[in-house]
Design a protein around this motif. Structure first.
Motif, mmCIF file in Angstrom:
data_model
loop_
_atom_site.group_PDB
_atom_site.id
_atom_site.type_symbol
_atom_site.label_atom_id
_atom_site.label_comp_id
_atom_site.label_asym_id
_atom_site.label_seq_id
_atom_site.Cartn_x
_atom_site.Cartn_y
_atom_site.Cartn_z
ATOM 1 N N LEU B 19 -43.840 -14.912 -6.574
ATOM 2 C CA LEU B 19 -43.386 -13.746 -5.827
ATOM 3 C C LEU B 19 -43.914 -12.463 -6.491
ATOM 4 N N ALA B 20 -43.812 -12.432 -7.822
ATOM 5 C CA ALA B 20 -44.280 -11.246 -8.562
ATOM 6 C C ALA B 20 -45.770 -11.047 -8.331
ATOM 7 N N LEU B 21 -46.521 -12.182 -8.372
ATOM 8 C CA LEU B 21 -47.976 -12.103 -8.160
ATOM 9 C C LEU B 21 -48.281 -11.594 -6.756
ATOM 10 N N PHE B 22 -47.483 -12.132 -5.785
ATOM 11 C CA PHE B 22 -47.708 -11.731 -4.401
ATOM 12 C C PHE B 22 -47.435 -10.234 -4.219
ATOM 13 N N ILE B 23 -46.334 -9.764 -4.802
ATOM 14 C CA ILE B 23 -45.981 -8.342 -4.671
ATOM 15 C C ILE B 23 -47.089 -7.480 -5.318
ATOM 16 N N GLY B 24 -47.561 -7.960 -6.467
ATOM 17 C CA GLY B 24 -48.642 -7.237 -7.166
ATOM 18 C C GLY B 24 -49.873 -7.129 -6.282
ATOM 19 N N TRP B 25 -50.240 -8.277 -5.668
ATOM 20 C CA TRP B 25 -51.432 -8.287 -4.814
ATOM 21 C C TRP B 25 -51.228 -7.337 -3.621
ATOM 22 N N TRP B 26 -50.009 -7.439 -3.024
ATOM 23 C CA TRP B 26 -49.693 -6.641 -1.843
ATOM 24 C C TRP B 26 -49.876 -5.148 -2.138
ATOM 25 N N VAL B 28 -51.518 -3.689 -4.765
ATOM 26 C CA VAL B 28 -52.786 -3.239 -5.342
ATOM 27 C C VAL B 28 -53.966 -3.453 -4.395
ATOM 28 N N ASP B 29 -54.090 -4.712 -3.899
ATOM 29 C CA ASP B 29 -55.253 -5.013 -3.060
ATOM 30 C C ASP B 29 -54.889 -5.295 -1.609
ATOM 31 N N GLY B 30 -53.642 -5.672 -1.375
ATOM 32 C CA GLY B 30 -53.219 -6.101 -0.051
ATOM 33 C C GLY B 30 -52.935 -4.935 0.882
ATOM 34 N N PRO B 31 -52.234 -5.232 1.996
ATOM 35 C CA PRO B 31 -51.961 -4.186 2.993
ATOM 36 C C PRO B 31 -51.116 -3.037 2.449
ATOM 37 N N GLY B 32 -50.410 -3.274 1.327
ATOM 38 C CA GLY B 32 -49.555 -2.219 0.791
ATOM 39 C C GLY B 32 -50.276 -1.274 -0.156
ATOM 40 N N ALA B 33 -51.582 -1.485 -0.340
ATOM 41 C CA ALA B 33 -52.336 -0.649 -1.282
ATOM 42 C C ALA B 33 -52.368 0.807 -0.814
ATOM 43 N N PRO B 34 -52.278 1.744 -1.754
ATOM 44 C CA PRO B 34 -52.352 3.149 -1.347
ATOM 45 C C PRO B 34 -53.749 3.481 -0.839
ATOM 46 N N GLU B 35 -53.830 4.456 0.034
ATOM 47 C CA GLU B 35 -55.129 4.925 0.539
ATOM 48 C C GLU B 35 -55.943 5.449 -0.633
#
Lengths: 154, 207
Positions: B19-26, B28-35
């Motif tokens: 879960l922690a890895l997934f949140i991290g990915w989300w 940093v690189d995933g759809p949740g990454a800042p513009e």
């Protein structure tokens, strides 16, 4: 020859750097490398630059600028953010710590000369009075360089 | 602790880690990454705006194709950053000498209300002769800034106004592709090599 020039330069810098009256602190301020850019007409604000060196043992605070050249002289600072956007605004007072220098230089702080009364003409000079918190004042003769000048050397 | 409990505990740890890895990915690189903070300008070929240069000619992004270009935004009522940028650019152009003969160097005003074509013409005349000054309507200025991903804003001062604006210098190759950016922050000695690289690329492409 070189030493004569140096002596004259030194004498001149001592002369321009001499405070009018003796106050606690501000008499230790030496102004170096003052310069300004020529203006196009009088509608645009001008800018002047210099280094303020505090040779004393107490901090000195610059509170105000005065000049017959501009109705509203003020110290402004340019800031550039992480997106590369530059903005400019008044900085208020500047404190020069004991034994240190504060530089007014392109891209940082500058004496912003708003509401010019006369055109700033290359080759001329104008008096700029620095008023300090201790009541002391210092009048600097600022040489006006070309519009494209990059520093005190032109 | 029984074997069963140990298994449950281990599974819980594994799930928590995943879960922690997934949140991290989300984030940093995933759809949740800042513009990304500063977006790259569009290629000149994808920009659309029309302005007038210092000579009264109608110009636009297409006028810059065929040669490498250096474009920056500013305004002539700017006492510090703009004359400094124009002087710096004049210095780089002097250093590069003949090599810049074919380069487009364009100063676009973000304050067309005060920076008329005549005002721009006079202002740029004090700097390197290669520097052009472009002025457009408010609408065209906004379109130009959008293409370059530059921003600007009118800020009221005592009975007057000033402009906050992107102070970076944008470099494009002869095809109009964005090549590099010279930030106002960076040491000025890095600028000439960047310009040289763009010029060298243009030479390779033509030879």
């Amino acid at each position: 020859m070189k030493s004569t020039v140096a002596a004259i330069a030194l004498a001149f810098s001592v002369f321009v750097g001499l405070p009018t009256t003796s106050f606690a602190g501000s008499e230790d301020i030496v102004v170096e490398d003052a310069w300004a850019r020529a203006s196009i007409g009088i509608n645009r604000p001008g800018a002047a630059y210099m280094t303020l060196r505090n040779t004393g043992t107490d901090p000195v605070t610059l509170v105000e600028l005065e000049t017959p050249l501009a109705m509203m002289p003020d110290i402004h600072e340019t800031k550039t953010d992480a997106n590369g956007v530059s903005s400019m605004g008044p900085v208020g007072e500047i404190t020069i710590p004991a034994g240190e220098s504060v530089a007014l230089e392109p891209g940082g702080m500058h004496a912003m000369l708003m509401r010019l009364q006369t055109k700033m003409v290359e080759g001329e000079t104008f008096p700029l009075r620095l008023n300090f918190a201790d009541g002391g004042t210092l009048t600097v003769d600022v040489p006006i360089l070309g519009i494209a000048a990059r520093g005190p050397e032109g | 602790m029984s074997r069963r409990n140990l298994f449950t505990y281990g599974a819980a740890v594994t799930v928590a880690l995943a879960l922690a890895l997934f949140i991290g990915w989300w984030r940093v690189d995933g759809p949740g990454a800042p513009e990304p903070v500063a977006q790259r300008p569009l290629p000149l070929t994808q920009m659309e705006f029309q302005m007038t240069d210092q000579g009264g000619e109608t110009v636009g992004p297409a006028s810059l194709l065929g040669n490498p270009s250096m474009v920056f935004f500013g305004f002539t009522y700017c006492p510090d950053v703009c004359p400094t940028t124009l002087s710096d650019i004049s210095g780089w152009l002097d250093d590069l000498g003949e090599a810049v003969a074919e380069m487009n160097v364009v100063f676009i005003t973000v304050d067309p209300e005060r920076d008329t074509v005549d005002a721009m013409a006079e202002y740029v005349s004090y700097f390197h002769p290669a520097i052009q000054g472009w002025s457009g309507t408010l609408e065209e200025t906004a379109r130009a800034a959008e293409g370059f991903r530059a921003s600007y804003e009118k800020v009221a001062t005592d009975g007057d106004y000033t402009m906050n604006h992107t102070a970076s210098v944008f470099l494009f190759d002869a095809e109009g592709q964005f090549a590099s950016i010279i930030d106002y922050h960076e040491p000025r000695e890095f600028a000439a090599p960047k310009i040289r690289r763009v010029l060298a690329r243009a030479e390779e492409e033509t030879s």
